[in-house]
Structure formats: C-alpha cells, structure tokens
Scaffold this motif. Structure first.
Motif, PDB file in Angstrom:
ATOM      1  N   LYS A 149       1.313  -0.755  -9.149  1.00  0.00           N
ATOM      2  CA  LYS A 149       0.765  -0.367  -7.851  1.00  0.00           C
ATOM      3  C   LYS A 149      -0.300  -1.370  -7.443  1.00  0.00           C
ATOM      4  N   GLU A 150      -0.490  -1.502  -6.143  1.00  0.00           N
ATOM      5  CA  GLU A 150      -1.507  -2.412  -5.625  1.00  0.00           C
ATOM      6  C   GLU A 150      -2.901  -1.823  -5.864  1.00  0.00           C
ATOM      7  N   LYS A 151      -3.849  -2.702  -6.159  1.00  0.00           N
ATOM      8  CA  LYS A 151      -5.228  -2.248  -6.299  1.00  0.00           C
ATOM      9  C   LYS A 151      -5.770  -1.750  -4.963  1.00  0.00           C
ATOM     10  N   GLU A 152      -5.436  -2.456  -3.900  1.00  0.00           N
ATOM     11  CA  GLU A 152      -5.799  -2.042  -2.546  1.00  0.00           C
ATOM     12  C   GLU A 152      -4.534  -1.895  -1.730  1.00  0.00           C
ATOM     13  N   SER A 153      -4.289  -0.718  -1.185  1.00  0.00           N
ATOM     14  CA  SER A 153      -3.102  -0.482  -0.368  1.00  0.00           C
ATOM     15  C   SER A 153      -3.510   0.218   0.918  1.00  0.00           C
ATOM     16  N   THR A 154      -3.337  -0.461   2.022  1.00  0.00           N
ATOM     17  CA  THR A 154      -3.665   0.133   3.319  1.00  0.00           C
ATOM     18  C   THR A 154      -2.674   1.226   3.690  1.00  0.00           C
ATOM     19  N   GLU A 155      -1.479   1.215   3.075  1.00  0.00           N
ATOM     20  CA  GLU A 155      -0.446   2.207   3.376  1.00  0.00           C
ATOM     21  C   GLU A 155      -0.450   3.377   2.390  1.00  0.00           C
ATOM     22  N   ASP A 156      -1.435   3.398   1.479  1.00  0.00           N
ATOM     23  CA  ASP A 156      -1.512   4.444   0.446  1.00  0.00           C
ATOM     24  C   ASP A 156      -0.277   4.457  -0.454  1.00  0.00           C
ATOM     25  N   TYR A 157       0.253   3.278  -0.758  1.00  0.00           N
ATOM     26  CA  TYR A 157       1.358   3.207  -1.721  1.00  0.00           C
ATOM     27  C   TYR A 157       0.825   3.537  -3.107  1.00  0.00           C
ATOM     28  N   ASN A 158       1.512   4.414  -3.818  1.00  0.00           N
ATOM     29  CA  ASN A 158       1.108   4.681  -5.202  1.00  0.00           C
ATOM     30  C   ASN A 158       2.058   4.050  -6.213  1.00  0.00           C
ATOM     31  N   VAL A 159       3.137   3.424  -5.737  1.00  0.00           N
ATOM     32  CA  VAL A 159       4.062   2.705  -6.603  1.00  0.00           C
ATOM     33  C   VAL A 159       4.596   1.494  -5.840  1.00  0.00           C
ATOM     34  N   ALA A 160       4.494   0.313  -6.459  1.00  0.00           N
ATOM     35  CA  ALA A 160       5.106  -0.887  -5.885  1.00  0.00           C
ATOM     36  C   ALA A 160       6.462  -1.136  -6.523  1.00  0.00           C
TER      37      ALA A 160
END
Length: 416
Positions: free
Chosen positions: A259-270
């Motif tokens: 997962k991204e450390k910072e996600s503007t889209e609130d992704y919890n899994v990349a």
C-alpha cells in the motif's frame, strides 16, 4: 490446448528454433494469459488460419472518394496484436485510459521495483513482456511454475530453475549457490517489524525505503503471478505487509499486499498476492481482512487500486459479500419487533468498506429493492444458506487484539 481436447483460436506471439525443432508461443484468445505456452506445429490446425482483423477506416472529410483500407493480410502484426489486446481488456473491463487514447510512448518495463497498474499501446517491448521468460522457480520446499513474465536477469532466465532464498528472496542460478548463500544469510523471517501474530500466523510490515532490496525481490516474485502490473524501480513510497506461517525452521512467506504511504484516494491495497502453493486455503481473504483492519485503525474507508486481477476480483467480491452479510444478519430488531434498519453509511463505518463497493456488492446479491418510496434490503434464503456454508469453511480470522500497530502520518515526515 494442453490437457484438453479443445482447439481454441490462438494468437502467435513469437517463434523459436532449436536444431530441427520449431516452436511457437501462443496466446489463447478469451483465455487468461497464464495458459499461454510454447507449442509445436503438430498442435496447430493451420487449415483454419485466420488473417488479422480488418480495421475499419476512419471517416475524414478530406479523404479521397476512391480510397479504401489496406487489405488485412498487409496490416502490421503489431497493430493486430494491439487490437486483440485492447478487445480483451475491454471485455474484461480493464482497459486503461492510456489504451483508449492509443498512447504509443509508454516506457519499457524497468528492472525492478513496486507493482503499479499500467496501460499503453502494444510495442515491441510489450510483446516481449507477454512471453513467459522463467520456466520454474524453487522457493523453500516448493517448485512453482510461473504464470507471467518477470524481468529477472537474462542470464538467469535461460536456466531451467531459478532458486530463491525463502527468507530474503535473493535469486541465484543453482542449488549450490543457494546453499552458499544460506550459510551467510542468517535471517529466518522477512525484514521489518512483526505487527501481528496469532498462533503460527504472523504479518510483517516492511518499509520500501529501509528494505529496498527485499521489496524489489518481492515484487519480482509477485510479477511472476500478476499480469496487469508493471515493475517500477522506486519502492520508497510503499509499505509491504508480508503474511507468514511459522514452524521450527522459520517464518515462511505465504502472501503479501502493498500500500502507498500517502494515498489521496484512500487506497488500502496497491497490490495483493497469495503464492500458488498457498492458494485456496483462505489466505487471500485473510490478507484482505487485514488490510481493512488497518483501515479501521486509521479511521478510513479503504479500497484496493484498480484494475484487480481475475482472482483478486473474485476474492474481494467474496470478502465484501461475507462481511456485509455478517453485519446485516447481526442487526438487532427494533423494540416493536419490526425488521431492523441500517443506512449504507453505517455499513461503511462498521466494515471500513468504501460506499461504492458496498452498493455494488448489494446489487450483485440482488438485495436492494425499491418499495413504497424507499429502498429496502432483502436477502434471499439461497444467499443466506450459501453465506452460512462459506462462513463454516472460514475458520481462521484476523483478531484485532493481536494487531500491534500505530498509523503514521507520512505527510508530516518530510522524508520517508
């Protein structure tokens, strides 16, 4: 097709000759790429050979009246491959914006890094990456046949087996090299912090900046079993959560998600993967459940990045279904004995599942109905019985009491 009596339509991607032996690498149209393989001419019915699909000409006001499209047998093979690829993506709902715009300047896949969705037009490099380049890997006590291309060094891909250290994931070309490496590699678990342990199950959090080499090796392994991902070199912006099984020899990797450390889209899994030897054992749902537990700790409604692989979509749909039904069935009745009521936003708060995913799952179950001016939830008896059977099989769950983790605000840290 291997192990079947079927003769599906196939697209030839490459050919090779070894002495008098000739082989063709084929992709079976409308089948997953993991079934692609090298075949000999005796397995090809050349009597039903089809030319590339004829491309419809675009109407232009300034075009000559007598002009007509070129004949299909003169159309470039690359264009045909591109059209077939886009048609398959469109059918599967995975066509990226770059594909729609027919972008032709997509960069070639770099050497290593974190997994990211990627689209683009078909180029020579794209054709190369569609051909499996690794015959077999050995990871611990398992020998695994890869499904897709992964950019391992070319001097290793010519070997019949690539040997991996099951703890640090370093790749070598022979068992002797692996034995020498194991005398120097003393770790028995993934690097990073162990943030969860219950019984023999553990989860380690790995920072892509602090443990760059391990993160890159992990992504190389994952790319062998994930199609719609491209490797980029920089792993710094990512965290990797590796699930392991513990025994007397150490902590053995069964799967992971990033997962991204910072996600503007609130992704919890990349990116999410369970290794083939451990699939169909419930680890996929465990990883998904763990990602949503982290979202609950963060106080957010998370969701995975798109596109999902075919197996990933099935796992997520199953998890969302079981999680929502579990909440709906457990709702208490009103004081007057009437049916319980719940808002979509309440389901999102309890499960940390994004609103769009909640609604799409309820529609998939045919559970939302419009009755007397309002929407009501009605779950059929068949769905409830199927839910009960699936929950009986799901014996291992994530226990939040054993999760020792504090979310970090990476935006305030300046540097990762």
């Amino acid at each position: 097709m291997s192990d079947t009596d079927e003769w599906p339509l196939a697209e030839i991607l490459s050919k090779r000759e070894s002495g008098s032996k000739k082989e063709f690498y084929v992709h079976y149209i409308d089948y997953n790429k993991r079934l692609d393989e090298w075949v000999t001419p005796d397995r090809m019915n050349l009597g039903k050979l089809q030319p590339p699909a004829k491309k419809e000409p675009k109407s232009q006001s300034g075009s000559a009246k007598g002009s007509r499209p070129s004949s299909p047998d003169r159309e470039p093979n690359a264009q045909f491959r591109k059209q077939v690829s886009q048609n398959r993506k469109r059918k599967l709902g995975m066509l990226d914006r770059a594909d729609e715009e027919n972008s032709s300047d997509a960069p070639p896949p770099p050497k290593t890094g974190s997994l990211r969705p990627h689209g683009g037009s078909m180029s020579h490099d794209d054709v190369i990456t569609r051909i499996k380049n690794v015959q077999m890997i050995e990871l611990g006590r398992y020998r695994i046949k890869p499904w897709y291309f992964s950019p391992y060094p070319i001097e290793l891909t010519s070997e019949p087996v690539i040997y991996l250290c099951e703890f640090c994931l370093k790749y070598v070309r022979s068992r002797k090299c692996l034995e020498r490496h194991r005398t120097k590699c003393t770790i028995i678990h993934p690097p990073g912090n162990e943030i969860y342990r219950k019984g023999s199950l553990s989860v380690f959090e790995i920072d892509g900046r602090k443990n760059k080499m391990y993160a890159q090796n992990l992504c190389l392994v994952a790319k062998l079993f994930l199609d719609h991902k491209t490797l980029y070199y920089d792993t710094d912006p990512f965290l990797f959560y590796v699930m392991t099984e513990m025994d007397s020899h150490g902590f053995h990797t069964v799967g992971y998600f990033s997962k991204e450390k910072e996600s503007t889209e609130d992704y919890n899994v990349a990116c999410i993967l369970v290794l083939p030897p451990f699939q169909r054992k419930g680890y996929g749902k465990l990883l998904i459940e763990f990602s949503y537990e982290l979202s609950k700790f963060e106080g957010k409604c998370g969701h995975p990045e798109k596109p999902l692989s075919d197996l990933g979509l099935l796992s997520y749909r199953s998890y969302w279904t079981q999680t929502l039904l579990e909440v709906i069935i457990g709702l208490p009745r009103a004081d007057d004995g009437s049916s319980p009521s719940v808002a979509i936003n309440e389901l999102c708060e309890v499960t940390s599942v994004r609103k769009e995913d909640v609604i799409s799952t309820l529609h998939h179950l045919n559970a939302i109905h419009y009755y007397k001016g309002q929407y009501v939830l009605h779950v059929s008896k068949e769905v409830l019985e199927g839910h009960q059977r699936s929950m009986e099989k799901r014996k291992v769950r994530i226990d939040s009491k054993h999760l020792h983790w504090t979310p970090k605000d990476w935006a305030k840290r300046g540097k990762w």
